[in-house]
Design a protein around this motif. Structure first.
Motif, PDB file in Angstrom:
ATOM      1  N   LYS A 164      -8.195  14.102  16.741  1.00 59.27           N
ATOM      2  CA  LYS A 164      -7.985  15.120  15.705  1.00 59.27           C
ATOM      3  C   LYS A 164      -7.555  14.518  14.367  1.00 59.27           C
ATOM      4  O   LYS A 164      -7.430  15.242  13.377  1.00 59.27           O
ATOM      5  CB  LYS A 164      -6.907  16.110  16.151  1.00 59.27           C
ATOM      6  CG  LYS A 164      -7.283  16.923  17.362  1.00 59.27           C
ATOM      7  CD  LYS A 164      -6.150  17.832  17.756  1.00 59.27           C
ATOM      8  CE  LYS A 164      -6.471  18.608  19.012  1.00 59.27           C
ATOM      9  NZ  LYS A 164      -5.347  19.448  19.447  1.00 59.27           N
ATOM     10  N   ALA A 165      -7.316  13.219  14.316  1.00 60.74           N
ATOM     11  CA  ALA A 165      -6.803  12.582  13.096  1.00 60.74           C
ATOM     12  C   ALA A 165      -7.822  12.648  11.963  1.00 60.74           C
ATOM     13  O   ALA A 165      -9.011  12.389  12.145  1.00 60.74           O
ATOM     14  CB  ALA A 165      -6.429  11.137  13.373  1.00 60.74           C
TER      15      ALA A 165
ATOM     16  N   ALA B 124       0.845  -1.198   0.000  1.00 65.27           N
ATOM     17  CA  ALA B 124       0.000   0.000   0.000  1.00 65.27           C
ATOM     18  C   ALA B 124       0.878   1.245   0.000  1.00 65.27           C
ATOM     19  O   ALA B 124       2.081   1.171   0.235  1.00 65.27           O
ATOM     20  CB  ALA B 124      -0.906   0.003   1.229  1.00 65.27           C
ATOM     21  N   ARG B 125       0.250   2.385  -0.265  1.00 66.79           N
ATOM     22  CA  ARG B 125       0.932   3.677  -0.230  1.00 66.79           C
ATOM     23  C   ARG B 125       0.057   4.654   0.552  1.00 66.79           C
ATOM     24  O   ARG B 125      -1.154   4.492   0.638  1.00 66.79           O
ATOM     25  CB  ARG B 125       1.160   4.210  -1.639  1.00 66.79           C
ATOM     26  CG  ARG B 125       2.065   3.317  -2.456  1.00 66.79           C
ATOM     27  CD  ARG B 125       2.451   3.965  -3.774  1.00 66.79           C
ATOM     28  NE  ARG B 125       3.271   3.080  -4.556  1.00 66.79           N
ATOM     29  CZ  ARG B 125       4.574   2.892  -4.382  1.00 66.79           C
ATOM     30  NH1 ARG B 125       5.201   3.539  -3.449  1.00 66.79           N
ATOM     31  NH2 ARG B 125       5.248   2.058  -5.133  1.00 66.79           N
ATOM     32  N   PHE B 126       0.717   5.690   1.081  1.00 71.95           N
ATOM     33  CA  PHE B 126      -0.031   6.740   1.758  1.00 71.95           C
ATOM     34  C   PHE B 126       0.775   8.029   1.731  1.00 71.95           C
ATOM     35  O   PHE B 126       1.971   8.025   1.469  1.00 71.95           O
ATOM     36  CB  PHE B 126      -0.391   6.348   3.206  1.00 71.95           C
ATOM     37  CG  PHE B 126       0.793   6.112   4.107  1.00 71.95           C
ATOM     38  CD1 PHE B 126       1.312   7.140   4.874  1.00 71.95           C
ATOM     39  CD2 PHE B 126       1.373   4.860   4.186  1.00 71.95           C
ATOM     40  CE1 PHE B 126       2.391   6.924   5.722  1.00 71.95           C
ATOM     41  CE2 PHE B 126       2.458   4.627   5.029  1.00 71.95           C
ATOM     42  CZ  PHE B 126       2.962   5.656   5.789  1.00 71.95           C
ATOM     43  N   ARG B 127       0.061   9.124   1.992  1.00 71.14           N
ATOM     44  CA  ARG B 127       0.659  10.455   1.948  1.00 71.14           C
ATOM     45  C   ARG B 127       0.418  11.151   3.284  1.00 71.14           C
ATOM     46  O   ARG B 127      -0.657  11.035   3.878  1.00 71.14           O
ATOM     47  CB  ARG B 127       0.012  11.244   0.814  1.00 71.14           C
ATOM     48  CG  ARG B 127       0.367  12.702   0.732  1.00 71.14           C
ATOM     49  CD  ARG B 127      -0.351  13.380  -0.432  1.00 71.14           C
ATOM     50  NE  ARG B 127      -1.798  13.409  -0.326  1.00 71.14           N
ATOM     51  CZ  ARG B 127      -2.494  14.255   0.413  1.00 71.14           C
ATOM     52  NH1 ARG B 127      -1.887  15.136   1.169  1.00 71.14           N
ATOM     53  NH2 ARG B 127      -3.815  14.232   0.412  1.00 71.14           N
ATOM     54  N   VAL B 128       1.442  11.876   3.734  1.00 70.01           N
ATOM     55  CA  VAL B 128       1.340  12.675   4.949  1.00 70.01           C
ATOM     56  C   VAL B 128       1.781  14.090   4.602  1.00 70.01           C
ATOM     57  O   VAL B 128       2.848  14.290   4.029  1.00 70.01           O
ATOM     58  CB  VAL B 128       2.242  12.118   6.081  1.00 70.01           C
ATOM     59  CG1 VAL B 128       2.167  13.003   7.308  1.00 70.01           C
ATOM     60  CG2 VAL B 128       1.873  10.692   6.414  1.00 70.01           C
ATOM     61  N   GLY B 129       0.940  15.067   4.933  1.00 68.54           N
ATOM     62  CA  GLY B 129       1.274  16.468   4.686  1.00 68.54           C
ATOM     63  C   GLY B 129       1.901  17.103   5.916  1.00 68.54           C
ATOM     64  O   GLY B 129       1.957  16.495   6.992  1.00 68.54           O
ATOM     65  N   PRO B 130       2.357  18.339   5.778  1.00 65.43           N
ATOM     66  CA  PRO B 130       2.961  19.043   6.916  1.00 65.43           C
ATOM     67  C   PRO B 130       1.955  19.236   8.052  1.00 65.43           C
ATOM     68  O   PRO B 130       0.799  19.568   7.811  1.00 65.43           O
ATOM     69  CB  PRO B 130       3.381  20.395   6.342  1.00 65.43           C
ATOM     70  CG  PRO B 130       3.113  20.355   4.892  1.00 65.43           C
ATOM     71  CD  PRO B 130       2.324  19.138   4.572  1.00 65.43           C
ATOM     72  N   ASP B 131       2.389  18.990   9.259  1.00 65.67           N
ATOM     73  CA  ASP B 131       1.576  19.196  10.467  1.00 65.67           C
ATOM     74  C   ASP B 131       0.246  18.441  10.446  1.00 65.67           C
ATOM     75  O   ASP B 131      -0.749  18.910  11.006  1.00 65.67           O
ATOM     76  CB  ASP B 131       1.307  20.694  10.688  1.00 65.67           C
ATOM     77  CG  ASP B 131       2.585  21.477  10.861  1.00 65.67           C
ATOM     78  OD1 ASP B 131       3.503  20.968  11.531  1.00 65.67           O
ATOM     79  OD2 ASP B 131       2.683  22.590  10.305  1.00 65.67           O
ATOM     80  N   GLU B 132       0.208  17.286   9.813  1.00 67.66           N
ATOM     81  CA  GLU B 132      -1.023  16.503   9.750  1.00 67.66           C
ATOM     82  C   GLU B 132      -1.011  15.371  10.770  1.00 67.66           C
ATOM     83  O   GLU B 132       0.023  14.786  11.060  1.00 67.66           O
ATOM     84  CB  GLU B 132      -1.194  15.860   8.369  1.00 67.66           C
ATOM     85  CG  GLU B 132      -1.736  16.759   7.323  1.00 67.66           C
ATOM     86  CD  GLU B 132      -2.123  15.993   6.081  1.00 67.66           C
ATOM     87  OE1 GLU B 132      -3.186  16.310   5.541  1.00 67.66           O
ATOM     88  OE2 GLU B 132      -1.375  15.107   5.639  1.00 67.66           O
ATOM     89  N   ILE B 133      -2.198  15.074  11.265  1.00 69.16           N
ATOM     90  CA  ILE B 133      -2.450  13.871  12.051  1.00 69.16           C
ATOM     91  C   ILE B 133      -3.403  13.056  11.191  1.00 69.16           C
ATOM     92  O   ILE B 133      -4.506  13.507  10.879  1.00 69.16           O
ATOM     93  CB  ILE B 133      -3.098  14.216  13.407  1.00 69.16           C
ATOM     94  CG1 ILE B 133      -2.192  15.157  14.199  1.00 69.16           C
ATOM     95  CG2 ILE B 133      -3.407  12.943  14.186  1.00 69.16           C
ATOM     96  CD1 ILE B 133      -2.874  15.790  15.392  1.00 69.16           C
ATOM     97  N   VAL B 134      -2.954  11.874  10.779  1.00 64.27           N
ATOM     98  CA  VAL B 134      -3.721  11.096   9.804  1.00 64.27           C
ATOM     99  C   VAL B 134      -4.024   9.704  10.344  1.00 64.27           C
ATOM    100  O   VAL B 134      -3.153   9.023  10.876  1.00 64.27           O
ATOM    101  CB  VAL B 134      -2.938  10.964   8.469  1.00 64.27           C
ATOM    102  CG1 VAL B 134      -3.771  10.270   7.417  1.00 64.27           C
ATOM    103  CG2 VAL B 134      -2.499  12.330   7.970  1.00 64.27           C
ATOM    104  N   ASN B 135      -5.278   9.293  10.203  1.00 61.39           N
ATOM    105  CA  ASN B 135      -5.693   7.918  10.480  1.00 61.39           C
ATOM    106  C   ASN B 135      -5.605   7.198   9.138  1.00 61.39           C
ATOM    107  O   ASN B 135      -6.394   7.445   8.237  1.00 61.39           O
ATOM    108  CB  ASN B 135      -7.120   7.908  11.027  1.00 61.39           C
ATOM    109  CG  ASN B 135      -7.704   6.519  11.131  1.00 61.39           C
ATOM    110  OD1 ASN B 135      -7.148   5.537  10.651  1.00 61.39           O
ATOM    111  ND2 ASN B 135      -8.871   6.434  11.750  1.00 61.39           N
ATOM    112  N   LEU B 136      -4.631   6.296   8.994  1.00 59.25           N
ATOM    113  CA  LEU B 136      -4.392   5.602   7.727  1.00 59.25           C
ATOM    114  C   LEU B 136      -5.218   4.341   7.567  1.00 59.25           C
ATOM    115  O   LEU B 136      -5.129   3.667   6.549  1.00 59.25           O
ATOM    116  CB  LEU B 136      -2.902   5.246   7.606  1.00 59.25           C
ATOM    117  CG  LEU B 136      -1.958   6.435   7.598  1.00 59.25           C
ATOM    118  CD1 LEU B 136      -0.517   5.958   7.691  1.00 59.25           C
ATOM    119  CD2 LEU B 136      -2.174   7.287   6.371  1.00 59.25           C
ATOM    120  N   GLY B 137      -6.029   4.005   8.563  1.00 57.53           N
ATOM    121  CA  GLY B 137      -6.817   2.782   8.496  1.00 57.53           C
ATOM    122  C   GLY B 137      -5.972   1.576   8.871  1.00 57.53           C
ATOM    123  O   GLY B 137      -4.882   1.688   9.419  1.00 57.53           O
TER     124      GLY B 137
END
Length: 121
Positions: free
Chosen positions: A97-98, A40-53
């Protein structure tokens, strides 16, 4: 290792990553299971909180028992309720906050076909 819930287990994980695009190409689940592939692939931006699953890997062992490479299917789904509860308990301010932006499974292994871009006149 076999996908069964573990009593007193910790579910879900967190990492600090620099902004960018990442590929999941190696999965380690205890000392007994290591899978290599383009999962898989994923992207993270600056200052992000991400739930990638949650990356789900259906795998088959190769005939040579010692060689464990990916030979089946992948998919990405929502985090389990245990993972959400565990992450909320461990990071009560940050995890809520994700932003949900799930990983994109490799179309070659997920059974889904990537869409061709639409042509515009």
């Amino acid at each position: 290792m076999l996908g069964f819930p573990v009593e007193n287990g910790t579910y879900g994980g967190a990492a600090l990553l620099a902004p960018g695009t990442y590929a999941v190409s190696y999965v380690n689940c205890s000392q007994y299971l290591n899978l290599k592939g383009d999962f898989a692939r994923f992207r993270v931006g600056p200052d992000e909180i991400v739930n990638l699953g949650s990356l789900v890997i259906d795998f088959t062992r190769s005939p040579q028992f010692l060689q464990r490479t990916f030979t089946s299917r992948t998919k990405v789904e929502d985090l389990s309720e245990k993972a959400k509860a565990s992450l909320t308990e461990r990071s009560p301010v940050i995890f809520p906050k994700a932003t949900k932006r799930y990983m994109t499974p490799n179309p070659a292994t997920s059974g889904s076909q990537a869409r061709a871009p639409e042509k515009r006149n």
